[in-house]
Write a protein that holds these residues in place. Structure first.
Motif, short mmCIF file in Angstrom:
data_model
loop_
_atom_site.label_atom_id
_atom_site.label_comp_id
_atom_site.label_asym_id
_atom_site.label_seq_id
_atom_site.Cartn_x
_atom_site.Cartn_y
_atom_site.Cartn_z
N PHE A 1 -5.72 13.86 -44.55
CA PHE A 1 -5.67 12.97 -43.41
C PHE A 1 -5.45 11.53 -43.83
N ALA A 2 -6.10 11.12 -44.89
CA ALA A 2 -5.88 9.77 -45.40
C ALA A 2 -4.42 9.58 -45.81
N ALA A 3 -3.84 10.61 -46.41
CA ALA A 3 -2.44 10.53 -46.82
C ALA A 3 -1.51 10.49 -45.62
N LEU A 4 -1.90 11.13 -44.52
CA LEU A 4 -1.06 11.17 -43.33
C LEU A 4 -1.00 9.83 -42.63
N VAL A 5 -2.12 9.14 -42.51
CA VAL A 5 -2.16 7.92 -41.71
C VAL A 5 -2.24 6.65 -42.55
N ALA B 1 15.58 8.10 -37.91
CA ALA B 1 15.35 8.11 -39.36
C ALA B 1 13.92 8.54 -39.68
N ALA B 2 12.95 8.02 -38.95
CA ALA B 2 11.56 8.40 -39.18
C ALA B 2 11.34 9.88 -38.92
N VAL C 1 2.38 14.98 -47.86
CA VAL C 1 1.79 14.52 -46.60
C VAL C 1 1.91 13.00 -46.48
N ALA C 2 1.86 12.28 -47.60
CA ALA C 2 2.06 10.84 -47.55
C ALA C 2 3.47 10.51 -47.04
N LEU C 3 4.47 11.27 -47.46
CA LEU C 3 5.83 11.08 -46.93
C LEU C 3 5.88 11.42 -45.45
N VAL C 4 5.19 12.50 -45.07
CA VAL C 4 5.08 12.82 -43.64
C VAL C 4 4.49 11.62 -42.89
N GLY C 5 3.48 10.99 -43.50
CA GLY C 5 2.82 9.87 -42.86
C GLY C 5 3.73 8.67 -42.66
N VAL C 6 4.65 8.43 -43.62
CA VAL C 6 5.61 7.34 -43.46
C VAL C 6 6.50 7.60 -42.24
#
Length: 447
Positions: A273-277, A302-303, A329-334
């Motif tokens: 979750f931290a990586a997502l947001v 693009a997002a 997930v961090a890329l998903v978050g971007v």
């Protein structure tokens, strides 16, 4: 009818005050989608299919409620403006109602499900009282599209902070207090404090915001709903946004299942979750610059493509591959950050264009339909995951009971967390590509 006039740019205090409300909306929009389904199936012992229905049904009520709230707030008059009285009502009532959702007495699964359904229905009603007028405010407090983008960038940054606090903090509180009923009750108190802080903070923080648009208020709700739906830019933007909300709802609900059943590490849910947001706080200025350079629609596309690619790649992460999962997930978050910012910046443009052409104030109805559809999409997401798990034979449990899931159930968790969200967002792209709205200059409406 009175004139629509230009005013100086909004103050930094108004930007911050408005954005504070998103801490509250993030908490309520995130925690039920993240934990309520799991709480029902793995703490209260409610069957997965029924649990999915319990999560979905109260939010479906918002489809009827939110447009009505929007219509009533359009016609609200007073020194507090048309929106802040409703925001105050929601900010006062939602925190205690949220605690009640997780404060039910010990009871058989069927009775526990009824308790959650009723209290969650009341909480969703209180949330609508705040959310609908809150989303309507940007179209009324500034007539500058770039100013709205800036306001939305502040809001989405606060939304990211709220999601991070609620999404990472809520599971941590549950773990700290025993991972059972007591842990979930402590978590509810923690989230209620975030709700009160954010929502009441927005009521106070927007007290000096001007109301530039005071035009003829539309009367009958059903007639206004039909007119709102006929506005093509609104219809296209809403449809694409709701399809994306379906995918996001499935992904949020799948976090605790994916971390436990696929990664084999229940504590990884907090990291995911931290990586997502978390990236949203850093990349929001980047998305803001992208929108100003290539346009909001191109930025949103693009997002969405970034979200789709990264979510699809998650499907091949091996068991115990927490590091790879967190990175993806961090890329998903971007991508998720842009998917939140751009539609929220485009909606006030649609509302302002409608008011400029029609002379009718329908901001509340537009945002009522918007929030109802968004809430419904986010609610259907957990319901879809619950149905998928039920079809795959996922076994519910109570308390500290440990149940070994079948290979089919684990596969359903993997697919539900990765490919299903990716496909929903992918499906939204042809719809959003049809969005067209030329800039509408500020117009004088005869008094």
């Amino acid at each position: 009818m009175t004139a629509v006039s230009s005013r100086p740019r909004l103050s930094r205090g108004t930007h911050l005050g408005y954005a504070t409300g998103s801490i509250g909306t993030a908490a309520f929009g995130t925690v039920p989608g993240l934990l309520l389904l799991y709480y029902l199936t793995d703490v209260l012992g409610v069957a997965a299919g029924i649990a999915g229905l319990v999560v979905f049904a109260p939010k479906a009520w918002d489809v009827l409620l939110n447009p009505w709230i929007g219509s009533r707030s359009d016609r609200t008059a007073g020194r507090w403006g048309p929106r802040r009285p409703w925001m105050l009502a929601g900010g006062i009532t939602l925190p205690p109602l949220f605690v009640l959702v997780f404060a039910g007495p010990s009871a058989p699964p069927a009775a526990a499900a009824v308790w959650v359904a009723v209290t969650f229905l009341l909480a969703a009603t209180a949330y609508g009282c705040f959310q609908v007028p809150y989303v309507a405010q940007p179209a009324e407090i500034t007539d500058d599209p770039d100013e709205r983008s800036t306001l939305m960038s502040w809001r989405v940054a606060a939304l990211a902070v709220g999601i991070l606090l609620a999404g990472a903090g809520a599971p941590a509180v549950v773990d700290a207090f025993g991972d059972g009923r007591g842990g979930y009750l402590a978590m509810a108190v923690f989230v209620a404090a975030l709700l009160a802080l954010g929502m009441l903070g927005a009521v106070v923080g927007t007290r000096n915001a001007p109301t530039l648009t005071r035009v003829r208020t539309e009367g009958r709700l059903l007639a206004t709903l039909r007119l709102a739906w006929k506005a093509r830019p609104f219809r296209v933007l809403l449809t694409g946004f709701v399809v994306q909300a379906l995918g996001i709802g499935v992904m949020l609900a799948g976090v605790p299942y994916y971390s436990e059943q696929v990664l084999g590490d229940p504590a990884a849910g907090t990291l995911l979750f931290a990586a997502l947001v978390g990236p949203a706080i850093l990349v929001m200025p980047v998305w803001l610059r992208v929108g100003r350079r290539v346009g909001k629609r191109a930025g949103l596309l693009a997002a969405s493509l970034l979200f789709t690619g990264a979510a699809g790649a998650l499907a091949v992460v091996p068991e115990s591959g927490t590091g790879a999962a967190v990175a993806l997930v961090a890329l998903v978050g971007v991508g998720y950050a842009g998917m939140q910012m751009f539609p929220l910046a485009m909606l006030p443009d649609v509302i302002a264009a409608d008011e400029a052409s029609s002379g009718a104030r329908r901001a509340g109805v537009f945002t009522g339909v918007w929030t109802a559809a968004e809430t419904l999409g986010l609610a259907i997401g957990p319901g879809l995951l619950g149905g998928l798990l039920a079809l795959a034979g996922y076994v519910s449990s109570t308390g500290d009971e440990v149940v070994a899931q079948s290979g089919g159930a684990v596969l359903a968790v993997r697919v539900g967390f990765t490919l299903v969200p990716a496909l929903f967002v992918l499906a939204s792209l042809p719809v959003l590509a049809r969005y067209r709205l030329d800039a509408v200059p500020t117009q004088e409406v005869p008094a």
